[in-house]
Design a protein around this motif. Structure first.
Motif, short mmCIF file in Angstrom:
data_model
loop_
_atom_site.label_atom_id
_atom_site.label_comp_id
_atom_site.label_asym_id
_atom_site.label_seq_id
_atom_site.Cartn_x
_atom_site.Cartn_y
_atom_site.Cartn_z
N GLY A 54 -27.67 11.58 35.29
CA GLY A 54 -28.38 10.49 35.96
C GLY A 54 -29.86 10.37 35.62
O GLY A 54 -30.54 9.51 36.18
N ALA A 55 -30.38 11.21 34.73
CA ALA A 55 -31.77 11.00 34.27
C ALA A 55 -31.80 9.67 33.52
O ALA A 55 -32.79 8.93 33.58
CB ALA A 55 -32.23 12.13 33.36
N LEU A 56 -30.71 9.36 32.81
CA LEU A 56 -30.51 8.00 32.31
C LEU A 56 -29.65 7.31 33.36
O LEU A 56 -28.61 7.84 33.76
CB LEU A 56 -29.76 8.02 30.97
CG LEU A 56 -29.65 6.64 30.31
CD1 LEU A 56 -30.94 6.30 29.58
CD2 LEU A 56 -28.49 6.58 29.32
N ILE A 61 -27.17 -4.22 35.91
CA ILE A 61 -27.03 -3.33 34.74
C ILE A 61 -28.02 -3.75 33.66
O ILE A 61 -28.16 -4.93 33.36
CB ILE A 61 -25.59 -3.42 34.18
CG1 ILE A 61 -24.58 -2.93 35.22
CG2 ILE A 61 -25.47 -2.59 32.90
CD1 ILE A 61 -23.14 -3.09 34.78
N ASP A 62 -28.69 -2.76 33.10
CA ASP A 62 -29.64 -3.00 32.02
C ASP A 62 -29.42 -1.94 30.94
O ASP A 62 -29.62 -0.76 31.19
CB ASP A 62 -31.07 -2.90 32.59
CG ASP A 62 -32.12 -2.82 31.50
OD1 ASP A 62 -31.85 -3.28 30.37
OD2 ASP A 62 -33.23 -2.31 31.78
N LEU A 63 -28.99 -2.39 29.78
CA LEU A 63 -28.70 -1.44 28.70
C LEU A 63 -29.89 -1.27 27.75
O LEU A 63 -29.75 -0.74 26.65
CB LEU A 63 -27.44 -1.90 27.95
CG LEU A 63 -26.18 -1.96 28.82
CD1 LEU A 63 -25.03 -2.64 28.07
CD2 LEU A 63 -25.75 -0.57 29.26
N GLY A 64 -31.06 -1.71 28.19
CA GLY A 64 -32.26 -1.71 27.34
C GLY A 64 -32.68 -0.35 26.82
O GLY A 64 -33.27 -0.25 25.75
N SER A 65 -32.35 0.70 27.54
CA SER A 65 -32.78 2.03 27.10
C SER A 65 -31.96 2.55 25.93
O SER A 65 -32.30 3.55 25.33
CB SER A 65 -32.67 3.02 28.26
OG SER A 65 -31.33 3.07 28.69
N ILE A 87 -35.85 8.54 17.07
CA ILE A 87 -36.13 7.59 18.15
C ILE A 87 -37.07 8.19 19.18
O ILE A 87 -36.85 9.29 19.69
CB ILE A 87 -34.79 7.14 18.78
CG1 ILE A 87 -34.00 6.42 17.68
CG2 ILE A 87 -35.05 6.26 20.00
CD1 ILE A 87 -32.84 5.63 18.06
N THR A 88 -38.15 7.46 19.43
CA THR A 88 -39.19 7.98 20.31
C THR A 88 -39.29 7.15 21.59
O THR A 88 -39.23 5.92 21.54
CB THR A 88 -40.56 7.94 19.58
OG1 THR A 88 -40.46 8.74 18.40
CG2 THR A 88 -41.67 8.48 20.47
N SER A 89 -39.42 7.83 22.71
CA SER A 89 -39.80 7.17 23.96
C SER A 89 -41.16 7.73 24.35
O SER A 89 -41.34 8.94 24.44
CB SER A 89 -38.81 7.47 25.08
OG SER A 89 -37.64 6.70 24.91
N HIS A 134 -43.25 2.63 31.77
CA HIS A 134 -41.99 1.88 31.95
C HIS A 134 -40.75 2.75 32.00
O HIS A 134 -39.65 2.23 32.11
CB HIS A 134 -41.86 0.86 30.81
CG HIS A 134 -41.67 1.50 29.46
ND1 HIS A 134 -40.68 1.13 28.61
CD2 HIS A 134 -42.35 2.49 28.84
CE1 HIS A 134 -40.74 1.86 27.52
NE2 HIS A 134 -41.77 2.69 27.63
N ILE A 135 -40.92 4.06 31.86
CA ILE A 135 -39.74 4.92 31.96
C ILE A 135 -39.70 5.49 33.38
O ILE A 135 -40.64 6.14 33.83
CB ILE A 135 -39.80 6.04 30.91
CG1 ILE A 135 -39.83 5.37 29.52
CG2 ILE A 135 -38.59 6.96 31.05
CD1 ILE A 135 -40.03 6.34 28.38
N MET A 136 -38.61 5.18 34.07
CA MET A 136 -38.52 5.48 35.50
C MET A 136 -37.66 6.71 35.76
O MET A 136 -36.67 6.94 35.07
CB MET A 136 -37.87 4.29 36.24
CG MET A 136 -38.67 3.02 36.15
SD MET A 136 -40.17 3.17 37.12
CE MET A 136 -41.23 2.04 36.22
P1 ADP Z 1 -38.19 1.32 24.56
O1 ADP Z 1 -37.02 0.42 24.79
O2 ADP Z 1 -39.50 0.79 25.02
O3 ADP Z 1 -38.25 1.91 23.17
P2 ADP Z 1 -36.71 3.25 26.00
O4 ADP Z 1 -35.60 3.31 25.02
O5 ADP Z 1 -37.20 4.57 26.48
O6 ADP Z 1 -37.98 2.54 25.47
O7 ADP Z 1 -36.20 2.38 27.20
C1 ADP Z 1 -37.04 2.06 28.26
C2 ADP Z 1 -36.47 0.89 29.01
O8 ADP Z 1 -35.27 1.28 29.68
C3 ADP Z 1 -37.43 0.46 30.12
O9 ADP Z 1 -38.21 -0.62 29.71
C4 ADP Z 1 -36.50 0.10 31.27
O10 ADP Z 1 -36.07 -1.24 31.17
C5 ADP Z 1 -35.30 0.97 31.06
N1 ADP Z 1 -35.41 2.26 31.76
C6 ADP Z 1 -36.51 2.87 32.28
N2 ADP Z 1 -36.20 4.07 32.82
C7 ADP Z 1 -34.86 4.23 32.65
C8 ADP Z 1 -33.94 5.26 33.00
N3 ADP Z 1 -34.32 6.38 33.60
N4 ADP Z 1 -32.64 5.06 32.67
C9 ADP Z 1 -32.23 3.94 32.05
N5 ADP Z 1 -33.05 2.94 31.69
C10 ADP Z 1 -34.34 3.08 31.97
#
Ligand code: ADP
Ligand code: MG
Length: 304
Positions: free
Chosen positions: A70-72, A127-131, A197-199, A215-217
């Motif tokens: 659940g960290a992701l 749902i947000d698959l952006g990460s 891949i860097t965050s 932006h990382i929660m």
């Molecule tokens: P980027 O997309 O900027 O390269 P990441 O891959 O680290 O960076 O994804 C960050 C994005 O994922 C944030 O903008 C947000 O929308 C979402 N996010 C933030 N924290 C989490 C988390 N703990 N788990 C899943 N998604 C997250």
């Protein structure tokens, strides 16, 4: 995908367009903000169907939520929105607001039927698959290019790098990793056929009353991750896994992230701490170098 994209492909120029189409197709299926996307409909209606690559992306994302305990969490969007990261109207939300939103953050309540592609979520969940989408998109584009016979290419999706083969002269690709507190590269990784891949907290953030909010929660607190790390780079064969891990290891912090690495065999990582120390996992020992400007940085090697 709200990012700058640069592809260098050694091969037929038409491949550029094809690789780009893979990304735009995936984006149109999983965008949170495009009313025509499959994810948007699921978020609106509480149920819907994912097709093709979007379904695979969902499956991989849920697997990574479980693997990172659940960290992701791909349902953290209401929290991201409350802090203004979806509109760039940044704000520190009231604690009561965060508390009212946290029950909506729980990936274990997402029902996904892999056989039919049907997804169901509780009311209010988003749902947000952006990460993970950029890493998966890069992975799919790389796969397509390899199938078309490309043996040398570097795909860069806003700092998410996917290396195909080596440079045309046979030497490894050199991928720079940014100094999280500056504008210059801090180190260079020499890689072939890997995703890098860097965050970083520096990628998207705002400052208020002398504090930085990025932006990382942390899905467990509803606040920006505050784990003592300011950037995490993950290196491995699978871009989707690396992208998911870069975000979640950032949330976990060094100790838990190192423990996860110790149990795994599909990635290596570079961690930069708030106090500017660098930790690399032992698999990167021979392909890692500090840049000249950062030659005096203290680098520790994590061992299995
Ligand atoms: P980027 O997309 O900027 O390269 P990441 O891959 O680290 O960076 O994804 C960050 C994005 O994922 C944030 O903008 C947000 O929308 C979402 N996010 C933030 N924290 C989490 C988390 N703990 N788990 C899943 N998604 C997250
Ligand atoms: Mg990520």
């Amino acid at each position: 995908m709200d990012t700058s994209i640069e592809f260098n492909i050694y091969g037929d120029a038409s491949l550029l367009k094809e690789a780009q189409n893979v990304l735009t197709d995936l984006e149109s299926e999983v965008s949170v903000t495009d009313p025509d996307s499959e994810i948007y409909k699921i978020n609106q209606d509480g149920t819907g169907t994912l097709t093709g690559n979007a379904g695979d992306l969902m499956q991989e994302a849920l697997e990574m939520c479980r693997r990172t305990d659940g960290a992701l969490d791909i349902s953290v969007y209401p929290i991201v929105r409350a802090w203004g990261f979806t509109t760039e109207e940044y704000q520190v939300p009231e604690e009561t607001e965060i508390e009212s939103l946290l029950p909506l953050v729980d990936y274990t309540k997402i029902q996904y039927d892999t056989a039919t592609g049907t997804v169901s979520i509780p009311k209010g969940m988003t749902i947000d698959l952006g990460s993970i989408a950029k890493g998966c998109g890069g992975q799919l584009a790389a796969q397509l290019l390899r199938e078309k016979g490309v043996t040398s290419a570097l795909l860069n999706l806003g700092g998410n790098v996917q290396a195909i083969g080596s440079k045309p002269d046979g030497s490894p690709w050199q991928v720079g990793i940014q100094d999280p507190t500056g504008d210059t590269p801090m180190m260079v990784l020499s890689v072939s056929d890997q995703a890098v891949i860097t965050s970083g907290g520096y990628e998207r953030y705002f400052e208020q009353d002398g504090k930085t909010y990025w932006h990382i929660m942390d899905p467990s607190t509803g606040h920006p991750a505050d784990s003592g790390l300011c950037s995490v780079t993950v290196v491995g064969k699978d871009g989707g896994i690396c992208d998911a891990l870069s975000t979640s290891l950032f949330v976990m912090g060094l100790e838990k992230a190192a423990a996860l690495w110790q149990q795994s065999n599909d990635f290596e990582a570079v961690f930069v701490t708030d106090s500017h120390e660098v930790y690399i996992t032992e698999g990167l020992k021979d392909c890692f170098a500090l840049t000249e400007d950062h030659a005096d940085t203290n680098v520790k090697v994590l061992e299995k």
